[in-house]
Design an enzyme around this catalytic site. Structure first.
Site, PDB file in Angstrom:
ATOM      1  N   GLY A  49      -2.478 -51.810   1.596  1.00 17.44           N
ATOM      2  CA  GLY A  49      -1.861 -52.163   2.874  1.00 17.44           C
ATOM      3  C   GLY A  49      -0.521 -51.518   3.178  1.00 17.44           C
ATOM      4  N   GLU A 103       5.897 -53.903   0.414  1.00 19.89           N
ATOM      5  CA  GLU A 103       4.671 -54.655   0.720  1.00 19.89           C
ATOM      6  C   GLU A 103       4.481 -54.686   2.231  1.00 19.89           C
ATOM      7  OE1 GLU A 103       1.853 -55.586   0.151  1.00 19.89           O
ATOM      8  OE2 GLU A 103       1.890 -57.359  -1.125  1.00 19.89           O
ATOM      9  N   ASP A 104       3.235 -54.744   2.667  1.00 20.23           N
ATOM     10  CA  ASP A 104       2.967 -54.807   4.111  1.00 20.23           C
ATOM     11  C   ASP A 104       3.105 -56.226   4.639  1.00 20.23           C
ATOM     12  OD1 ASP A 104       0.602 -54.637   2.304  1.00 20.23           O
ATOM     13  OD2 ASP A 104      -0.445 -55.444   4.045  1.00 20.23           O
ATOM     14  N   ASP A 107       1.714 -63.455   2.592  1.00 22.09           N
ATOM     15  CA  ASP A 107       0.961 -64.557   3.185  1.00 22.09           C
ATOM     16  C   ASP A 107       1.189 -65.781   2.285  1.00 22.09           C
ATOM     17  OD1 ASP A 107      -1.365 -66.188   3.893  1.00 22.09           O
ATOM     18  OD2 ASP A 107      -2.095 -64.472   4.983  1.00 22.09           O
ATOM     19  N   LEU A 112       2.623 -61.312  -4.649  1.00 18.06           N
ATOM     20  CA  LEU A 112       3.956 -60.926  -5.120  1.00 18.06           C
ATOM     21  C   LEU A 112       4.422 -61.773  -6.290  1.00 18.06           C
ATOM     22  CD1 LEU A 112       5.835 -59.790  -1.935  1.00 18.06           C
ATOM     23  CD2 LEU A 112       5.333 -58.466  -3.978  1.00 18.06           C
ATOM     24  N   LYS A 135       4.482 -64.261   6.721  1.00 19.27           N
ATOM     25  CA  LYS A 135       3.887 -65.425   7.402  1.00 19.27           C
ATOM     26  C   LYS A 135       4.413 -66.676   6.702  1.00 19.27           C
ATOM     27  CE  LYS A 135      -0.728 -63.944   8.929  1.00 19.27           C
ATOM     28  NZ  LYS A 135      -2.167 -64.118   8.613  1.00 19.27           N
ATOM     29  N   ASP A 163      -5.615 -54.150   6.985  1.00 22.08           N
ATOM     30  CA  ASP A 163      -6.998 -54.203   7.454  1.00 22.08           C
ATOM     31  C   ASP A 163      -7.394 -55.599   7.891  1.00 22.08           C
ATOM     32  OD1 ASP A 163      -7.080 -55.274   4.710  1.00 22.08           O
ATOM     33  OD2 ASP A 163      -9.239 -55.336   5.048  1.00 22.08           O
ATOM     34  N   ARG A 169      -7.020 -50.259   9.809  1.00 19.89           N
ATOM     35  CA  ARG A 169      -5.874 -49.854   8.995  1.00 19.89           C
ATOM     36  C   ARG A 169      -5.106 -48.685   9.598  1.00 19.89           C
ATOM     37  NH1 ARG A 169      -5.647 -52.116   3.781  1.00 19.89           N
ATOM     38  NH2 ARG A 169      -7.686 -52.452   2.846  1.00 19.89           N
TER      39      ARG A 169
HETATM   40  C1  PRP Z   1      -2.996 -58.203   1.365  1.00 21.03           C
HETATM   41  C2  PRP Z   1      -1.606 -57.652   1.580  1.00 21.03           C
HETATM   42  C3  PRP Z   1      -0.799 -58.238   0.457  1.00 21.03           C
HETATM   43  C4  PRP Z   1      -1.503 -59.542   0.181  1.00 21.03           C
HETATM   44  C5  PRP Z   1      -0.666 -60.677   0.691  1.00 21.03           C
HETATM   45  O1  PRP Z   1      -3.653 -57.427   0.424  1.00 21.03           O
HETATM   46  O2  PRP Z   1      -1.592 -56.240   1.544  1.00 21.03           O
HETATM   47  O3  PRP Z   1      -0.797 -57.432  -0.697  1.00 21.03           O
HETATM   48  O4  PRP Z   1      -2.760 -59.501   0.857  1.00 21.03           O
HETATM   49  O5  PRP Z   1      -1.310 -61.894   0.521  1.00 21.03           O
HETATM   50  P1  PRP Z   1      -0.744 -63.095  -0.331  1.00 21.03           P
HETATM   51  O6  PRP Z   1       0.708 -63.232  -0.023  1.00 21.03           O
HETATM   52  O7  PRP Z   1      -1.567 -64.260   0.155  1.00 21.03           O
HETATM   53  O8  PRP Z   1      -1.002 -62.810  -1.776  1.00 21.03           O
HETATM   54  P2  PRP Z   1      -5.255 -57.334   0.266  1.00 21.03           P
HETATM   55  O9  PRP Z   1      -5.707 -58.140  -0.901  1.00 21.03           O
HETATM   56  O10 PRP Z   1      -5.891 -57.650   1.579  1.00 21.03           O
HETATM   57  O11 PRP Z   1      -5.452 -55.815  -0.153  1.00 21.03           O
HETATM   58  P3  PRP Z   1      -5.089 -54.483   0.667  1.00 21.03           P
HETATM   59  O12 PRP Z   1      -3.586 -54.315   0.609  1.00 21.03           O
HETATM   60  O13 PRP Z   1      -5.799 -53.420  -0.087  1.00 21.03           O
HETATM   61  O14 PRP Z   1      -5.587 -54.642   2.072  1.00 21.03           O
END
Ligand code: PRP
Length: 181
Positions: A49, A103-104, A107, A112, A135, A163, A169
């Site tokens: 991401g 990080e993108d 959530d 992290l 978020k 995504d 993406r």
């Molecule tokens: C997404 C995003 C973060 C993570 C955040 O990754 O890029 O790394 O979720 O979520 P959290 O705070 O609930 O842990 P994803 O697993 O979708 O993989 P990607 O980056 O390859 O899209």
């Protein structure tokens, strides 16, 4: 009428435009450059991401940086976090380095929490977090975030590297994706 650029099947609305994104990335880059002046930080991008955010942020930093990546997956194609999986680790030791995780989106915070725990054991000189999106309403674990672009509501965000079921993406802006079904 919304601009044609974000009327795509599966997209509900524009969330953050390219112009607004770039202004925020520049602002973050100024802060980070000032805070790390005289240092050579290692930017650790969490893939997939973060690829677009990191590329834009890195070229605006007025610092001599190093860059490495981890390939991490928590969501796969779904909307609920499962297990945080490290599919590819860093390529080198981070001992004694000033590490900035890029990080993108944060959530629940589980990704992290796991990555910070893992990297802290490797004895970096410092370890900080920079995220484009946050978020707060979804957070399940406490995290100290050092640099944050935007706090957003709990919507299905996509674009600018992020995504939605692997779609969107490569959009240069952020959208809200339509709910499945
Ligand atoms: C997404 C995003 C973060 C993570 C955040 O990754 O890029 O790394 O979720 O979520 P959290 O705070 O609930 O842990 P994803 O697993 O979708 O993989 P990607 O980056 O390859 O899209």
């Amino acid at each position: 009428m919304p601009p044609a650029e974000y009327i795509l099947p599966g997209v509900e609305r524009l969330l953050i435009s390219e112009t607004t994104l770039h202004a925020k990335v520049s602002e973050l880059a100024r802060q980070i450059s000032a805070d790390y002046q005289g240092k050579r930080p290692l930017l650790v991008g969490l893939l997939k991401g973060s690829f677009m955010f990191l590329a834009d942020l890195a070229r605006e930093l007025t610092l001599d940086c190093e860059v490495d990546f981890m390939l991490v997956s928590s969501y796969g194609n779904g909307q609920e976090a499962t297990e945080v999986k490290i599919l590819q680790d860093l390529t080198a030791s981070i001992q004694g380095q000033d590490v900035l995780i890029v990080e993108d989106i944060i959530d629940t915070g589980f990704t992290l929490q796991k990555i910070c725990g893992l990297l802290a054991e490797r004895q970096p000189a410092s370890l900080k977090i920079c995220t484009l999106l946050n978020k707060p309403s979804r957070r399940q674990v406490a995290l100290s975030v050092d640099y944050c672009g935007f706090d957003i509501e709990d919507v299905f965000v996509a674009g600018y590297g992020i995504d939605f079921a692997q779609r969107f993406r490569c959009l240069p802006y952020l959208v809200v994706a339509k709910k499945p079904g």
